[in-house]
Each structure stands twice: as C-alpha cells, then as structure tokens.
Design an enzyme around this catalytic site. Sequence first.
Site, mmCIF file in Angstrom:
data_model
loop_
_atom_site.group_PDB
_atom_site.id
_atom_site.type_symbol
_atom_site.label_atom_id
_atom_site.label_comp_id
_atom_site.label_asym_id
_atom_site.label_seq_id
_atom_site.Cartn_x
_atom_site.Cartn_y
_atom_site.Cartn_z
ATOM 1 C CB THR A 32 133.897 53.879 -35.138
ATOM 2 O OG1 THR A 32 134.482 52.652 -35.525
ATOM 3 C CG2 THR A 32 134.735 54.496 -34.035
ATOM 4 C CB SER B 192 130.337 50.125 -42.007
ATOM 5 O OG SER B 192 131.680 50.501 -42.175
ATOM 6 C CB THR C 104 135.408 55.120 -41.299
ATOM 7 O OG1 THR C 104 136.110 54.098 -40.575
ATOM 8 C CG2 THR C 104 135.074 56.288 -40.393
ATOM 9 C CG ASP C 105 136.096 49.653 -41.420
ATOM 10 O OD1 ASP C 105 137.014 50.498 -41.345
ATOM 11 O OD2 ASP C 105 135.940 48.750 -40.592
HETATM 12 N N1 ASP Z 1 134.733 49.130 -38.218
HETATM 13 C C1 ASP Z 1 134.119 50.437 -38.073
HETATM 14 C C2 ASP Z 1 132.967 50.532 -39.071
HETATM 15 O O1 ASP Z 1 133.240 50.739 -40.222
HETATM 16 C C3 ASP Z 1 135.134 51.488 -38.314
HETATM 17 C C4 ASP Z 1 134.633 52.893 -38.206
HETATM 18 O O2 ASP Z 1 133.461 53.197 -38.173
HETATM 19 O O3 ASP Z 1 135.537 53.752 -38.210
HETATM 20 O O4 ASP Z 1 131.829 50.399 -38.696
#
Ligand code: ASP
Length: 323
Positions: free
Chosen positions: A25, A71, A104-105
Amino acid sequence: MTSLALPNAAPDVARITVILGTGGTIAGTAASAQDSVGYRAAQLGVAALVAAVPALQGLALEAEQVAQIDSKDMSAAVWQALARRAAAHLARPEVGGVVVTHGTDTLEETAYFLHRVLAPTKPLVLTAAMRPATALLADGPQNLFDAVMLARQRDACGVMAVLAGEVFAATALRKCHTFRLDAFEAGDAGLLAAVENGVLRRFREAPAAVALGLQTIAAAPDAWPRVEIVLNHAGADGRLVDALVAQGLQGLVLAGTGNGSLSASLEAAALRAQAAGVRVLRASRCAHGALLGDGSPLPGAGALSAVQARIELLLQGLLARPG
Ligand code: ASP
C-alpha cells in the site's frame, strides 16, 4: 553488540542507505484522495516513493526494486530474492543499513523470515503504510523517512520494522488492526524504540539471533516444503488435517484456542499427521501471549505467532533437505 543505537546517537552520515522496494500500500494509488480502501497496492516504483519525501533529498541513498506485489501475495520466490539482495547490500562496506518498503499484510512474516535467515549485524528496517500514496494524509512518506533515520543509526543492527513512529523487533511484530495507522503491536515484548522527529528514543534491546544463512533457502521455491496453518474453533474436527496429509503436507501449524488447545478430534488428526512424519507445531490463535507447557504430546511454538511458527517449519524443512 547492541541492537539499537543509544538514544540520540549520531546517524551514520558517511555511509549509504539502500532502499529495496517490494510494493504494498505504501506504493499504492487510488482514484480519489479520499479513498484509503479501494486502491491498488504496488503501483509506484521505489524511486518515486523516495522522491516524494523532500527530507530525504541530499542523503546518501540508493533505491532498487526487488518486487512489485501486494504483500497478501507474498511468495517464497520474493522472499528468496529479497533476502539475497538485502544480504548483498549489507555486505558492502559503504552501506550502513537497508530499508525495505513492503505491504502491511505479511510484514510480520517477512520480518521474521529475514531475522531468521540473515540476523544482520547492520540495521535492516522494514516499513509500510496503511494508506495509499495518493491519500489525503498518506502515512508512507513519514514511515519511509523514519525507517531511513533508523537505518542510518551507527550502532543499530538486526531486523526491525518502523510504522507510526514505533520501532518493533522482527520477533514481536503483529498486525492487529485492519485500518488504523498504528495497526501494529508488539505485545508483551514491548516496543524497541520510538522515532520522534527523526530521533531515536530507545526502550529495550532486540533479542540476539544467529543467522541460518542464505544457503538454507537456496532450494528452488517450488521445492520448499508445504506447510499449512489449521485453526481450532468451535466445531473444528480433524478432516481438514487428514485431507492435507493425503495431499503431501510436510508441516502443520495448529493455531489453537487460548494456550494452544485443540478439539479432541483435531488433536487426534494432528497426532496421526505427526506419526506419518509431518512436522507439527502448536501456536495460539490469540494475538499475544506465549504457550505454557500443558503436557500436550504436540510441541508448542512458545511465543511465536502461528505465521511465525509456519516460517520455523518451512526453515526446518529446508534445513533437513538432503545435501
Ligand atoms: N494489501 C496490502 C499489502 O499488504 C496492504 C498494505 O500494504 O497495507 O500489500
């Protein structure tokens, strides 16, 4: 060696910080600045992320794109490439530290994986964002700036993550919220430090670690062991485990209730799997806390989360591969 610089220790201005981009993200874009949910992750290159932070201009930085993924789709191939590029840069005498931009995932999984494989003697700092780069108040630029400040600390070492001004050890990082900017917690272990106005305020040392080394993960990604996580829940039985074993499962993490407890039929299936040669580890589906010995015949994962326990079984399986 200390794991973090002393409070207010001088940054290592003479050496280069390398920023490795993997997507997430933090590199995401949405059609509207008000939208922090309906965006596409992994759209901007890492050089664009650096260029968006004026405070980074003039610092000795290099940027390299290792991957460009959301991610949630993290894979063995990306982990392998990331570990190799991070190790190569950390081995350069002119490099003081490495920053990884990530989603973050699965941030906590990548952090733990790099911690176990590399356990670097220089800082390897992961960062991410909860809002896309196009958001009204994007958190990525501040997080990236804080990560670079941490990676430039002369006495820092080890794999850490920095988000919302909070510094986490790779072992303690847990994503605990779906939307908030401070989505991560360190649980009982506590934060390592805070980054405040570009200055590090240290609270505790990170646990020491011994690197397993890149040779551990050298096998082609499709030859990595198959390790799955099965959750205990009301009404859980052992049929899922039996089906996985029939499909050639090699490692099984059980995300148990509370202190790693399992329904009687799930425990029986896990014991059958273990007897058939599957590596089994029990963790908890609780966000925090460690498993206490309860006499279970299935080994407990201590303070590891279920996803960390899965990485342990992956690495154990890789280490056990013949020659
Ligand atoms: N779906 C995103 C990822 O993990 C979520 C994020 O980065 O907050 O790439």
